[in-house]
Scaffold this motif. Sequence first.
Motif, short mmCIF file in Angstrom:
data_model
loop_
_atom_site.label_atom_id
_atom_site.label_comp_id
_atom_site.label_asym_id
_atom_site.label_seq_id
_atom_site.Cartn_x
_atom_site.Cartn_y
_atom_site.Cartn_z
N ASN A 78 7.76 72.69 82.80
CA ASN A 78 8.65 73.39 83.72
C ASN A 78 7.93 73.62 85.04
N ASP A 79 8.22 72.76 86.02
CA ASP A 79 7.60 72.87 87.33
C ASP A 79 8.48 73.77 88.20
N LEU A 80 8.12 75.01 88.29
CA LEU A 80 8.93 75.98 89.02
C LEU A 80 9.00 75.68 90.51
N SER A 81 7.95 75.07 91.05
CA SER A 81 7.95 74.78 92.48
C SER A 81 9.01 73.75 92.86
N ARG A 82 9.41 72.93 91.88
CA ARG A 82 10.45 71.92 92.16
C ARG A 82 11.72 72.17 91.35
N LEU A 83 11.74 73.27 90.61
CA LEU A 83 12.87 73.57 89.72
C LEU A 83 13.18 72.37 88.82
N ARG A 84 12.14 71.84 88.23
CA ARG A 84 12.25 70.58 87.47
C ARG A 84 11.64 70.77 86.08
N GLN A 85 12.47 70.54 85.08
CA GLN A 85 12.03 70.67 83.69
C GLN A 85 12.16 69.31 83.01
N PHE A 86 11.13 68.93 82.27
CA PHE A 86 11.19 67.62 81.61
C PHE A 86 10.24 67.61 80.40
N PRO A 87 10.59 66.78 79.38
CA PRO A 87 9.74 66.66 78.19
C PRO A 87 8.70 65.56 78.36
N ALA A 88 7.71 65.59 77.52
CA ALA A 88 6.70 64.52 77.48
C ALA A 88 6.19 64.39 76.04
N ASP A 89 6.04 63.16 75.60
CA ASP A 89 5.45 62.89 74.30
C ASP A 89 3.96 62.63 74.48
N ILE A 90 3.15 63.31 73.68
CA ILE A 90 1.70 63.14 73.75
C ILE A 90 1.22 62.55 72.43
N TYR A 91 0.59 61.39 72.52
CA TYR A 91 0.05 60.71 71.34
C TYR A 91 -1.44 61.02 71.27
N LEU A 92 -1.84 61.73 70.22
CA LEU A 92 -3.22 62.23 70.10
C LEU A 92 -3.96 61.51 68.98
N PRO A 93 -4.98 60.72 69.28
CA PRO A 93 -5.81 60.13 68.23
C PRO A 93 -6.51 61.23 67.43
N ILE A 94 -6.62 61.02 66.14
CA ILE A 94 -7.30 61.98 65.27
C ILE A 94 -8.79 61.69 65.32
N THR A 95 -9.50 62.48 66.12
CA THR A 95 -10.93 62.28 66.32
C THR A 95 -11.54 63.58 66.80
N GLN A 96 -12.84 63.69 66.67
CA GLN A 96 -13.55 64.90 67.09
C GLN A 96 -14.03 64.82 68.53
N ASN A 97 -13.94 63.63 69.12
CA ASN A 97 -14.50 63.44 70.46
C ASN A 97 -13.39 63.34 71.51
N PRO A 98 -13.66 63.78 72.73
CA PRO A 98 -12.67 63.64 73.81
C PRO A 98 -12.35 62.17 74.05
N ARG A 99 -11.09 61.89 74.25
CA ARG A 99 -10.65 60.51 74.43
C ARG A 99 -9.98 60.32 75.79
N PRO A 100 -10.05 59.09 76.33
CA PRO A 100 -9.43 58.80 77.63
C PRO A 100 -7.92 59.07 77.59
N VAL A 101 -7.35 59.39 78.75
CA VAL A 101 -5.94 59.75 78.83
C VAL A 101 -5.19 58.72 79.67
#
Length: 545
Positions: A223-246
């Motif tokens: 929810n970006d209040l500065s633009r009055l814009r709401q939108f969904p996003a799907d996040i695919y998360l690898p199952i790992t203990q280390n930070p991964r590239p985005v």
Amino acid sequence: MQHLIGKQMILLKRAWNIFSISLLSTLTAYPALGAERIKFNYGLLEESIPISSLESYVKTGKVDESLASYSRYVGKKQLTQLRKALITPIPLSQIEVSQFLYTPIGERLLEKLGKVIQTESNLSGFYAIRAALILSATNKQNFTLLNVLQKFPASAISINLNQSLEIVDALQDLVNQTQNAVALVNQQSQQQLINTSTLKVAPLQDLRKPGSFRFIKQTILLNDLSRLRQFPADIYLPITQNPRPVIFISHGLGSDRTSFAYLAEHLASYGFVVAVPEHPGSNSKQLQALLSGTADRVTNPREFIDRPLDIKFLLDELTRLSKNNPKFQGRLNLEQVGVIGQSFGGYTALALVGAEINFKKLNSDCPALEDTLNVSLLLQCLAVNLPHTEYNLSDSRIKAAIAINPVDSSIFGQASLSKIKIPLMIVSGSADTVAPALPEQIQPFTWLTTPNKYLALINGGTHFSTISESSNAVVPVPTAIIGSSPALAQRYIQALSVAFLETYAVDQANFLPYLSTDYINNISRQPLPLSLIKSLTSEELQKAI
């Protein structure tokens, strides 16, 4: 005088021949004819076909004497295709048709078509075409091209063969130039293989196959209040203990975040965190709103600004979640970020990595919009209506980008595309009729100055080859428009994306051999052979076309 008439007869025969061969594609692309007769005019000469002849052919499959003159110029197969096209239902309602035809893009198409398809008094067919479509669509079960013919509000329709020939000739020029450009890219790709043939590499894995990481999918609401814009996003998360590239994926106009779910899942299986937002003003819901009558345009020009800002806002949100939310903490490497976009999403990706909206170029190109065969300019030229100011759309956190079938020739042009400094891959389809390969990808590739640039060409690929079918599709894309073997094109995208992003977003040099003609030839298959080049100059391209 006799010489003049003889010359006109030769020209009429040529015009009639060309137009007859292209009549099926004209009817299919622009389903808006109707009258008692269709007249073909060229100077002082005229030929015509009674609509009743078409009706009889549809019902019986037999060619009468009047239609026989037409059938001399086309084969049996084309006549059969014409018969099928005339009776195939058009899956749109009256409201949907009306809404689109009253949008700026719809009216532009009608203006262009009206120069060729005219009333019997040789006036533009703009209003008659629109009326015929809307009247025919009142009965959705009987909304066919043949029914449109019967609803045309005049006794005859006049086809201006002078205009038709100009369009056909211009189209043929574009086709010839595109074929020459495609041949050059394919030749350069193979030349690259010859030049590097001594650099043998160890056998490489098949990047079209899934990687070894398991992953989960989280859906978040932004929810970006500065633009009055709401939108969904799907996040695919690898199952790992280390930070991964985005990696971010931006969908095209009238599409949604499921269109590239196959790619998101594939990248996640290789250990990438993949974030796929839904752009609310240019997604499938926007198209549905247009066709249902609750919106009056295909998209708001503001989407040229909001789309890149959606990605920037999502990146900010993921940065916050990586610090405060246990589901994301320690799992995102925000120093290694990449973006992928297709079509309008390709524009979005290019804007994010430094290409600025070029109002000078738009002001130059868009007044001649009626004469263009480049459909993507209908979208790009909407940006003329934006306030002419500088917009901060780029994001320095993004290290690499892939633009698939991007629209960029006028919205950016050479002046803006040359400002991109990070590694970039452009993917093109040689059979793309929405964002044509030559003006929208091959020529813009020659404008790039970044040292790490690639052009991947899917020979025979269309604008829709790399898009997976969405369950939310408002109007299903016909198979003929999608083209052959979309699954093959999608596997190319999977392999290219892994190789390019591992090399340039993650700095894994061991993936560089995958970005070679040797590897590309290894995965290339018919009917969509793949080529890849790293350089092409404007001089080489101009000489070829």
